[in-house]
Design a protein around this motif. Structure first.
Motif, PDB file in Angstrom:
ATOM      1  N   PHE A 243       3.958  13.424  -1.758  1.00 20.14           N
ATOM      2  CA  PHE A 243       4.549  12.489  -0.796  1.00 20.14           C
ATOM      3  C   PHE A 243       3.882  11.132  -0.897  1.00 20.14           C
ATOM      4  O   PHE A 243       2.723  11.031  -1.296  1.00 20.14           O
ATOM      5  N   CYS A 244       4.632  10.110  -0.465  1.00 18.84           N
ATOM      6  CA  CYS A 244       3.974   8.836  -0.183  1.00 18.84           C
ATOM      7  C   CYS A 244       3.685   8.835   1.310  1.00 18.84           C
ATOM      8  O   CYS A 244       4.602   8.913   2.127  1.00 18.84           O
ATOM      9  N   SER A 245       2.417   8.785   1.659  1.00 14.66           N
ATOM     10  CA  SER A 245       2.064   8.940   3.065  1.00 14.66           C
ATOM     11  C   SER A 245       1.912   7.606   3.778  1.00 14.66           C
ATOM     12  O   SER A 245       1.996   7.553   4.996  1.00 14.66           O
ATOM     13  N   ALA A 246       1.683   6.532   3.032  1.00 14.79           N
ATOM     14  CA  ALA A 246       1.478   5.244   3.694  1.00 14.79           C
ATOM     15  C   ALA A 246       2.798   4.507   3.751  1.00 14.79           C
ATOM     16  O   ALA A 246       3.460   4.307   2.730  1.00 14.79           O
ATOM     17  N   TYR A 247       3.170   4.072   4.932  1.00 17.87           N
ATOM     18  CA  TYR A 247       4.468   3.446   5.111  1.00 17.87           C
ATOM     19  C   TYR A 247       4.621   2.244   4.196  1.00 17.87           C
ATOM     20  O   TYR A 247       3.759   1.374   4.153  1.00 17.87           O
ATOM     21  N   CYS A 248       5.736   2.207   3.439  1.00 21.27           N
ATOM     22  CA  CYS A 248       5.854   1.163   2.428  1.00 21.27           C
ATOM     23  C   CYS A 248       7.247   0.555   2.382  1.00 21.27           C
ATOM     24  O   CYS A 248       7.619  -0.069   1.404  1.00 21.27           O
ATOM     25  N   GLY A 249       8.037   0.741   3.428  1.00 18.03           N
ATOM     26  CA  GLY A 249       9.333   0.075   3.438  1.00 18.03           C
ATOM     27  C   GLY A 249      10.511   1.033   3.397  1.00 18.03           C
ATOM     28  O   GLY A 249      10.361   2.234   3.620  1.00 18.03           O
TER      29      GLY A 249
ATOM     30  N   ILE B 180       0.837  -1.190   0.000  1.00 23.12           N
ATOM     31  CA  ILE B 180       0.000   0.000   0.000  1.00 23.12           C
ATOM     32  C   ILE B 180       0.883   1.255   0.000  1.00 23.12           C
ATOM     33  O   ILE B 180       1.859   1.340   0.747  1.00 23.12           O
ATOM     34  N   HIS B 181       0.566   2.189  -0.872  1.00 19.59           N
ATOM     35  CA  HIS B 181       1.235   3.491  -0.858  1.00 19.59           C
ATOM     36  C   HIS B 181       0.181   4.570  -0.633  1.00 19.59           C
ATOM     37  O   HIS B 181      -1.009   4.313  -0.798  1.00 19.59           O
ATOM     38  N   GLY B 182       0.629   5.762  -0.284  1.00 20.02           N
ATOM     39  CA  GLY B 182      -0.321   6.841  -0.040  1.00 20.02           C
ATOM     40  C   GLY B 182      -0.013   8.021  -0.952  1.00 20.02           C
ATOM     41  O   GLY B 182       1.068   8.607  -0.891  1.00 20.02           O
TER      42      GLY B 182
ATOM     43  N   LEU C 279      12.560   2.873   1.515  1.00 17.05           N
ATOM     44  CA  LEU C 279      12.643   4.240   1.001  1.00 17.05           C
ATOM     45  C   LEU C 279      11.296   4.953   0.996  1.00 17.05           C
ATOM     46  O   LEU C 279      11.046   5.803   0.138  1.00 17.05           O
ATOM     47  N   HIS C 280      10.440   4.599   1.929  1.00 14.53           N
ATOM     48  CA  HIS C 280       9.164   5.289   2.061  1.00 14.53           C
ATOM     49  C   HIS C 280       9.357   6.805   2.020  1.00 14.53           C
ATOM     50  O   HIS C 280       8.667   7.522   1.301  1.00 14.53           O
ATOM     51  N   SER C 281      10.345   7.287   2.765  1.00 13.61           N
ATOM     52  CA  SER C 281      10.524   8.736   2.803  1.00 13.61           C
ATOM     53  C   SER C 281      11.193   9.255   1.533  1.00 13.61           C
ATOM     54  O   SER C 281      11.287  10.457   1.326  1.00 13.61           O
ATOM     55  N   GLY C 282      11.652   8.333   0.680  1.00 17.60           N
ATOM     56  CA  GLY C 282      12.233   8.779  -0.584  1.00 17.60           C
ATOM     57  C   GLY C 282      11.220   8.706  -1.719  1.00 17.60           C
ATOM     58  O   GLY C 282      11.513   9.099  -2.849  1.00 17.60           O
ATOM     59  N   MET C 283      10.031   8.215  -1.426  1.00 21.29           N
ATOM     60  CA  MET C 283       9.020   8.061  -2.468  1.00 21.29           C
ATOM     61  C   MET C 283       8.273   9.380  -2.611  1.00 21.29           C
ATOM     62  O   MET C 283       7.069   9.462  -2.407  1.00 21.29           O
ATOM     63  N   VAL C 284       9.027  10.410  -2.932  1.00 23.94           N
ATOM     64  CA  VAL C 284       8.450  11.744  -3.007  1.00 23.94           C
ATOM     65  C   VAL C 284       8.638  12.274  -4.416  1.00 23.94           C
ATOM     66  O   VAL C 284       9.488  11.805  -5.160  1.00 23.94           O
TER      67      VAL C 284
HETATM   68 CU1  CUA Z   1       5.249   4.339  -0.862  1.00 18.09          CU
HETATM   69 CU2  CUA Z   1       5.353   5.008   1.346  1.00 18.09          CU
END
Ligand code: CUA
Ligand code: HEA
Ligand code: HEA
Ligand SMILES: [Cu+2]
Lengths: 96, 215, 541, 315
Positions: D177-183, D142-144, D185-190
């Motif tokens: 942003f990707c708001s849903a935690y996804c592993g 899941i991504h946000g 590089l979650h914080s890099g999924m911007v």
């Molecule tokens: Cu994709 Cu968090």
């Protein structure tokens, strides 16, 4: 709580006979095609059987009210969990 | 779940309070059991609603005869269990209590034996979810959901049966020593409640897994 | 008058490790729990410190991304499952529930001891998993990440939580049966202290909710370990089903965390304002209302998850309703102060701090329950601020207040009051500095669980980290002086605060049997008649 | 240190609505926090204990007060509920004429497909003054999908489509942003959302030169052998797909369903789930043969097969 109840053996046997009869009935019904009614009847039979076991084998009939409240509460909560989850699953498609 | 204590423990006023507490405690424990199985039932209901056909087809791969037999076996074991409790209540000889307990255990073991046979069968047919799943119906993926639930639900139920059998074995030992009688039989009563509960779970599993969607 | 400790009490009837490890005395078990969860808090705190240090700069320069992900996951898991959920019930509740209702012990003392062992086992399994690789799913274990993507120790962690769930169920079961069956003569339901009502409501939630998280985590473990595909989207499984099951427990669980705190606050306010709680019946009923309504709102964690619009409306609506009983409590507490006789002792300061911070945290909960706003702030630091306000500002404040309040009863010693006041102030200030900026960060759009973040968010993050260091000092302080007081604190009298509860009508510390003779209750809760006018002596009557 | 804003930019029609509600909530919060805090402090001082043996009278309680402080918060939360729900209702109902854009989330990037052909990664170009509807899914977890400046967020869930929409109001570059935690590089999924004047947007769209989603879908349609069964005139083994999108399809078993993106996706990946009335369940599944992006292009193509009204009513 009233003094503990000892149920007569005859009652146990009668309940047992009912349970076996209902089991046979539900299996038989499974092979008849009644459409949606199939599921409804089978669930009704399951609920009846469960109630029989609970009331007589588990002595709920003679128990203090508190135990009935407790188990009734659990069932209500279970229905809540199933109900609200199902509400989401079934109405999701109409989003938008 | 009861505290086994033939005499009144120090923190209770009298035997009556002690017994009431134990019985009520057991019922409260069963409340948690209802919710525990409840999670699985919720998953089952949700998927059954989403994929009625797939579940119907998949359920046809279960053996109704074995399922019905097992239902009857379990119901009979509930009867013998109830009679065991009764024997203790009315003060019958320890040997008679043990006899009913042994009958219950035998029936319980029969149930598990049949279940194991069914599992083996599913294994050979490639109906065990995971890499070994070889079902090739029209909706194989959803069928895998069905079998996941089937194994999850019956597996958890069987685990409860195993625990029940262990409890019964322990009860039988106590009964042989003449620990139970009209004055004290809380453990046997509470194990009975547990056993009946496990029976009730099966009473629901049977139609849900084996019967609905057949024909 | 110099207080004297009783010659024999529960702490000195028996010595040696065995006398503790095999005890069935609810008071000793409470202390076993106290030790364990304090350790857990420190572990969770160390994780928090590392999180805050990493976030000092926008770049990921202290730890790697994977490590950061493990840090906040383990911080959340340790703090929630192994600290906050057992905190007040298993320590103060264990100690006080039998005493407050005039019983000699909980109904099932051996199950009570078993619950501690189970807890230790669960914590040990989870900690072992964390030490040998860690886990990175977030405390929420969302599928399919937890079942298929994560390469960390998900199964052992979940199993550890699964195990510890049985410990809280045993505690809840014990409380329910004890409160129903073992009240002293004359102690009717409406004479029960509000602490008992709160624990009763909490126990109901535990019994109905905990089994569901247990089975849910079990399913995750089975799906991961044995390919049982219950939530797997590749099979047509529904990831949202996991979220439903998870939040069916985890939203009510937040009330497991706050209700006992509310119970503590009711006791503190009644004692230090010297009068019964205003609207006693309403406060008691509101606990039950929270327990019931709390089960109807779980979907408010899923407003952006793709759940049905209609259920979103329902969940939002019910979430609004659940705020009402909390509001009732806050107003009744405040009204109790009116025309009271308010002592500024440290436990009272913690209690008042609780009210303020809980109000703040609770009202920001309404922002989240409000559909239009939640879409924007969901999964941002606004959420992080909301729940720390309630859990850290609320529950931990109440917990500390309660520990101070009953410390003399538990240990027979007084703690140094000026230090306690200072600690309370430091915690309050440090807390606000840590978490207030996070509200702003959240509305600005900083997502949670971010290892690196855009530089324009740095200033507020620096404030937050600065606050956390103050907060840390505030927490370490009580740890030091409470330990110190065990040896050097002045001897406490039986009723140093002049409180009305049954637990104060026996010696400090109490004997193993709690009361020399079984108490008979003739008055309502908090009725001070018959309690010595000046604090100090055991009341007669 | 970078400049630090305290309030996010308002760059969509929704932003101002959400912010208005925010300020109302802030007002409510400020009022009650101030009220409770003031009362506590005043009472603490006014009624502080003056003598150790003071015994204040017990309160008697007051039902009117209890009713009052139940009813007032109740009234306030009802306002909050309806206000919030009305915004949410608009958020979940994209306007019919919205510009469709497909987004696929994948660890850890956003892949964007414009109908007219341009594709981008971690960037999203949109025009001002025109509603844009995002249809999204995920290839793994899941991504946000979160654009703070627009105040919108929607999770991209594997196995199904979710949608959100917005109408940008101010040209500029905003955070995605990707708001849903996804592993890891979650914080890099911007990424960046570039909002352009419509003219600039058209120019940008034309600049890519890639095949449009519809054309790509048409190519996939042919490459995967769909026309062997789905002929435009309906003479194949499968139903004609002309005019399918948006119509109501009668299913085997008597039920019916509106053919939206989710239904089309299911029909391709899990054809046995819903069988069109009068047809055999012979269509093979394309699960595993097509990527999520392929499926989205196929759907774009099927959607483009608009039909004359006559054919529609016939279905
Ligand atoms: Cu994709 Cu968090
Ligand atoms: C102890 C813990 C605790 C408590 C008690 C609460 C209480 C509440 N919470 Fe909170 N919440 C959490 C812990 C808690 N929460 C956690 C941990 C999360 C995040 C989980 C995660 O994703 O990791 C969360 C997330 C969370 C969300 C999901 C947000 C999101 O992810 O998008 C929502 C949404 O509705 C919400 C709402 C509420 C509400 C309405 C209350 C209400 O019960 C609050 C009621 C209290 C008051 C309202 C204050 C007192 C009132 C007054 C003084 C009078 C004035 C009153 C009115 C005008 C009504 N919470
Ligand atoms: C009871 C619950 C609880 C408590 C008490 C805390 C306490 C704190 N939390 Fe926690 N937090 C959560 C529950 C809690 N948290 C949860 C559930 C999450 C969500 C996790 C997730 O997303 O999955 C979260 C997430 C979370 C985040 C967001 C991370 C992210 O999303 O990326 C942050 C960031 O600032 C944070 C900070 C803090 C801080 C500064 C404290 C401070 O209050 C801590 C202060 C304590 C100390 C500083 C300890 C003192 C001890 C020492 C200094 C050690 C000395 C050592 C020895 C003597 C051995 N927390
Ligand atoms: Cu919640």
């Amino acid at each position: 709580m009233p003094a503990e109840h000892v149920a007569p053996v005859r009652l146990y046997l009668a309940v047992f006979a009912c349970l076996l009869g209902l089991t046979a009935l539900t299996t038989a019904i499974a092979f008849a095609d009644l459409g949606r009614l199939n599921t409804v009847i089978m669930l009704a039979i399951a609920v009846t059987k469960a109630t029989l076991v609970a009331l007589f084998f588990m002595h709920l009939w003679w128990n203090e009210r508190l135990t009935r409240v407790a188990i009734g509460g659990a069932l209500a909560w279970l229905l809540l969990l199933i109900g609200l989850t199902l509400a989401d699953v079934l109405t999701r498609a109409t989003l938008g | 779940m009861a505290e086994l204590a033939p005499t009144v423990a120090h923190h209770f006023d009298d035997a009556e309070q002690q017994r009431e507490a134990a019985t009520f405690g057991m019922w409260v424990f069963l409340v948690t059991e209802v919710m525990f199985f409840g999670g699985l039932f919720t998953a089952y209901v949700a998927y059954r609603a989403l994929y009625p056909d797939a579940f119907g087809h998949a359920s046809n791969h279960l053996d109704v005869r074995l399922g019905t037999t097992n239902t009857a076996v379990l119901i009979t074991s509930s009867l013998t269990m109830a009679l065991a409790v009764r024997a203790a209540q009315v003060g019958e000889a320890p040997s008679r209590i043990v006899r009913w307990l042994a009958a219950t255990m035998l029936l319980g073991a029969t149930f598990l034996g049949i279940k194991l046979f069914e599992y083996g069968h599913k294994f050979h047919e490639g109906l065990v979810p995971g890499p070994a799943f070889t079902y090739t119906g029209p909706d194989a993926r959803q069928a895998q959901l069905f079998f996941s639930l089937y194994f999850g639900m019956t597996g958890l139920h069987a685990l409860h049966m195993v625990i029940g059998l262990a409890l019964l074995g322990w009860l039988a030992r106590q009964a042989i020593r003449g620990r139970f009688g009209p004055a004290f039989h809380t453990p046997i009563e509470n194990c009975g409640l547990y056993w009946h509960f496990v029976d009730i779970v099966w009473i629901f599993l049977f139609p849900l897994l084996y019967l609905i969607g057949r024909h | 008058m110099e207080a004297r400790a009783p010659a024999v009490h529960y702490l000195n009837v028996d010595y040696g490790v065995r006398s503790w490890l095999f005890t069935t005395d609810h008071k000793r078990i409470a202390l076993l729990y106290l030790g364990t969860i304090t350790l857990m808090f420190l572990i969770g705190g160390i994780f928090a410190v590392l999180i805050r240090l990493e976030l000092l700069t926008p770049a990921g320069d202290l730890v790697s991304a994977d490590t950061y992900n493990k840090l906040f996951t383990m911080h959340g898991i340790v703090m929630l499952f192994f600290f906050l959920i057992p905190s007040i019930p298993a320590v103060l509740g264990n100690f006080l529930v039998p005493m407050m209702i005039g019983a000699r012990d909980l109904a099932f003392p051996r199950l009570n001891l078993l619950s501690w062992y189970i807890f230790v086992l669960g914590a040990a399994v989870s900690l072992w998993a964390m030490l040998t690789g860690g886990v990175d799913t977030g405390w929420t274990f969302y599928t399919p990440y937890s079942t298929s993507a994560s390469v960390t120790k998900v199964i052992p962690t979940a199993v550890g939580i699964f195990i510890s769930g049985f410990s809280s169920m045993l505690t809840g079961l014990n409380f329910i049966v004890t409160i129903h069956k073992m009240r002293a003569k004359g102690l009717t339901w409406f004479r029960l202290p509000l602490f008992i009502w709160a624990h009763y409501a909490t126990s109901i939630i535990i019994m109905l909710g905990t089994p569901v998280i247990a089975i849910t985590l079990l399913l995750v473990a089975l799906e991961r370990g044995f390919h049982l595909g219950i939530f797997d989207p590749a099979l047509g499984g529904d990831p949202l089903l996991f979220q439903h099951l998870f939040w069916f427990y985890s939203h009510p669980a937040v009330y497991i965390m706050i209700l006992p705190g509310m119970g503590v606050v009711s006791e503190l306010i009644a004692c230090f304002a010297r009068r019964p709680i205003f609207g006693y019946g309403f406060v008691a009923a509101s606990s039950l209302m929270i327990a019931v309504l709390g089960f109807l709102v779980w979907g408010h964690h899923m407003f952006t998850s793709g759940q049905s619009v209609y259920t979103a409306f329902v969940f939002s609506f019910l979430s609004m309703l659940v705020a009402i009983p909390s509001a009732v409590k806050v107003f009744n507490w405040t009204a109790t102060l009116y025309r009271g006789s308010i002592a500024w002792d440290s436990p009272m300061l913690y209690a008042l701090g609780f009210i303020g911070l809980f109000t703040m945290g609770g009202l920001t909960g309404l922002f989240l329950a409000c559909l239009g706003v939640d879409v924007h702030v969901h999964d941002t630091y606004f959420i992080v601020a909301h729940f720390h306000y309630i859990m850290v500002g609320g529950t931990i404040m109440a917990y500390l207040g309660g520990i101070h309040f009953w410390w003399p009863k538990i240990t027979g010693r007084m703690y140094p009051e000026p230090l306690a006041k200072a600690a309370g102030l430091i915690v309050f200030l440090g807390f606000n500095l840590t978490f207030f900026p996070q509200f702003i960060l959240g509305y600005l759009g900083m997502p949670r669980r971010y290892h690196v973040y855009p530089p324009e968010f740095q200033a507020l993050n620096v404030l937050s980290t600065a606050g956390a260091s103050i907060l840390g000092v505030g927490y370490l302080l009580p740890l030091c002086y409470l330990l110190w007081s065990l040896r050097y604190g002045p001897i406490a009298s039986a009723n140093p605060w002049g409180a009305a509860g049954l637990e104060w009508r026996t010696t400090s510390p109490p004997p193993t049997e709690n009361f020399p003779t079984p108490p008979v209750v003739v008055r309502d809760a908090y009725d001070l008649d018959g309690v010595a006018a000046a604090p100090g002596e055991v009341a007669v009557g | 240190m970078a400049p630090f804003p305290l309030f996010p930019p308002e760059a969509s029609t929704m932003a101002a609505r959400v912010d208005a509600l925010l300020f109302f909530l802030l007002g409510v919060t400020a009022f009650f926090v101030a009220l409770v805090a003031t009362l506590i402090v005043v009472f603490m001082v006014r009624y502080r204990r003056r003598a150790p043996d003071e015994r204040p009278a017990a309160p008697h309680g007051s039902v009117p007060l209890e009713v009052g402080w139940t009813a007032v918060p109740l009234a306030i939360v009802m306002v909050i509920f309806f206000w919030g729900a009305s915004i949410y209702a608009s958020l979940r109902r994209p306007p019919d004429d919205a510009l469709p854009i497909d987004v696929v989330g994948k660890q850890w990037m956003w892949k964007v497909q414009h109908l007219e052909g341009r594709r981008e990664i971690d960037e999203l170009h949109v025009p001002t003054g025109r509603p844009v509807k995002i249809t999204m899914t995920s290839e793994d977890v899941i991504h946000g999908f979160y654009i703070p400046a627009f105040r919108i967020k929607q999770d991209a869930v594997p196995g199904r489509y979710t949608t959100t929409w917005f109408e940008a109001t101010r040209p500029g570059t905003y955070d995605l942003f990707c708001s849903a935690y996804c592993g890891t590089l979650h914080s890099g999924m911007v990424g960046k959302v570039v909002v352009m004047e419509p003219r600039d947007y058209e120019a940008w769209l034309a600049g890519g030169g890639a095949v449009s989603a519809v054309d790509a879908g048409k190519a996939l349609f042919e490459a995967n052998g769909c026309p062997s069964c789905h002929r435009p005139d309906g003479t194949g083994r499968g139903p004609a797909l002309v005019g399918l999108f948006g119509s109501r399809v009668a299913l085997e078993g008597g039920t019916s369903v509106v053919a939206d993106e989710g239904y089309l996706r299911e029909s391709i990946l899990n054809p046995q789930a819903k069988i069109v009335a009068g047809y055999q369940p012979v269509m093979p599944t394309f699960q595993g043969l097509l990527t999520e992006e392929d499926v989205m292009q196929l759907i774009a193509y099927i959607k483009s097969l608009a039909a004359p009204p006559a054919v529609r009513t016939e279905r």
